[in-house]
Design a protein around this motif. Structure first.
Motif, PDB file in Angstrom:
ATOM      1  N   SER A  14       0.885  -1.155   0.000  1.00  0.00           N
ATOM      2  CA  SER A  14       0.000   0.000   0.000  1.00  0.00           C
ATOM      3  C   SER A  14       0.920   1.202   0.000  1.00  0.00           C
ATOM      4  O   SER A  14       1.527   1.531   1.023  1.00  0.00           O
ATOM      5  N   GLY A  15       1.101   1.813  -1.165  1.00  0.00           N
ATOM      6  CA  GLY A  15       2.141   2.826  -1.303  1.00  0.00           C
ATOM      7  C   GLY A  15       3.490   2.144  -1.134  1.00  0.00           C
ATOM      8  O   GLY A  15       3.765   1.132  -1.753  1.00  0.00           O
ATOM      9  N   ALA A  16       4.320   2.660  -0.221  1.00  0.00           N
ATOM     10  CA  ALA A  16       5.624   2.058   0.036  1.00  0.00           C
ATOM     11  C   ALA A  16       5.578   1.057   1.183  1.00  0.00           C
ATOM     12  O   ALA A  16       6.566   0.391   1.463  1.00  0.00           O
ATOM     13  N   SER A  17       4.424   0.940   1.855  1.00  0.00           N
ATOM     14  CA  SER A  17       4.298   0.076   3.038  1.00  0.00           C
ATOM     15  C   SER A  17       3.859  -1.337   2.670  1.00  0.00           C
ATOM     16  O   SER A  17       2.945  -1.513   1.854  1.00  0.00           O
ATOM     17  N   VAL A  18       4.482  -2.319   3.282  1.00  0.00           N
ATOM     18  CA  VAL A  18       4.082  -3.716   3.111  1.00  0.00           C
ATOM     19  C   VAL A  18       2.887  -3.983   4.028  1.00  0.00           C
ATOM     20  O   VAL A  18       2.974  -3.773   5.238  1.00  0.00           O
ATOM     21  N   PHE A  40      -6.889  -3.418   2.967  1.00  0.00           N
ATOM     22  CA  PHE A  40      -7.170  -2.128   2.341  1.00  0.00           C
ATOM     23  C   PHE A  40      -8.540  -1.541   2.712  1.00  0.00           C
ATOM     24  O   PHE A  40      -8.838  -0.424   2.332  1.00  0.00           O
ATOM     25  N   GLY A  41      -9.386  -2.314   3.373  1.00  0.00           N
ATOM     26  CA  GLY A  41     -10.720  -1.836   3.697  1.00  0.00           C
ATOM     27  C   GLY A  41     -11.737  -2.113   2.606  1.00  0.00           C
ATOM     28  O   GLY A  41     -12.905  -1.756   2.741  1.00  0.00           O
ATOM     29  N   GLY A  42     -11.327  -2.737   1.519  1.00  0.00           N
ATOM     30  CA  GLY A  42     -12.232  -3.063   0.422  1.00  0.00           C
ATOM     31  C   GLY A  42     -11.430  -3.506  -0.792  1.00  0.00           C
ATOM     32  O   GLY A  42     -10.197  -3.504  -0.780  1.00  0.00           O
ATOM     33  N   ALA A  43     -12.150  -3.874  -1.845  1.00  0.00           N
ATOM     34  CA  ALA A  43     -11.508  -4.314  -3.082  1.00  0.00           C
ATOM     35  C   ALA A  43     -10.789  -3.136  -3.740  1.00  0.00           C
ATOM     36  O   ALA A  43     -11.281  -2.008  -3.711  1.00  0.00           O
ATOM     37  N   VAL A  49       3.029  -5.052  -5.963  1.00  0.00           N
ATOM     38  CA  VAL A  49       3.641  -6.196  -5.274  1.00  0.00           C
ATOM     39  C   VAL A  49       5.148  -6.204  -5.533  1.00  0.00           C
ATOM     40  O   VAL A  49       5.626  -5.627  -6.512  1.00  0.00           O
ATOM     41  N   ARG A  50       5.858  -6.867  -4.620  1.00  0.00           N
ATOM     42  CA  ARG A  50       7.268  -7.208  -4.819  1.00  0.00           C
ATOM     43  C   ARG A  50       7.381  -8.712  -4.621  1.00  0.00           C
ATOM     44  O   ARG A  50       6.879  -9.248  -3.629  1.00  0.00           O
ATOM     45  N   LEU A  51       8.037  -9.376  -5.555  1.00  0.00           N
ATOM     46  CA  LEU A  51       8.198 -10.827  -5.509  1.00  0.00           C
ATOM     47  C   LEU A  51       9.673 -11.165  -5.361  1.00  0.00           C
ATOM     48  O   LEU A  51      10.514 -10.655  -6.120  1.00  0.00           O
TER      49      LEU A  51
END
Length: 70
Positions: A14-18, A40-43, A49-51
């Motif tokens: 979510s932004g830069a936060s995991v 996220f509170g919803g769809a 993502v980082r893999l």
């Protein structure tokens, strides 16, 4: 692959936060809709993502990044 077994970590961002890290032992992972709602509170219309491939010798490799549209 070059490893005795497959191992991956997928960070949901979510932004830069995991917000969640998924672990997988195959080249697929499931990010459940219920987890997306918790995170996220919803769809979401998209999320990043980082893999990482996990190596027995060196740990996490360099990440692949992507923005996914469910």
């Amino acid at each position: 692959l070059g490893e005795a077994s497959e191992a991956y970590e997928l960070e949901i961002l979510s932004g830069a936060s995991v917000v969640r890290t998924l672990s997988a032992t195959t080249a697929s992972a499931l990010y459940a809709a219920s987890d997306e709602t918790l995170d996220f509170g919803g769809a979401q219309s998209s999320f990043s993502v980082r893999l990482y491939q996990i190596s027995a010798a060196v740990g996490r490799g360099l990440p692949a990044t992507a923005t996914l549209t469910p």
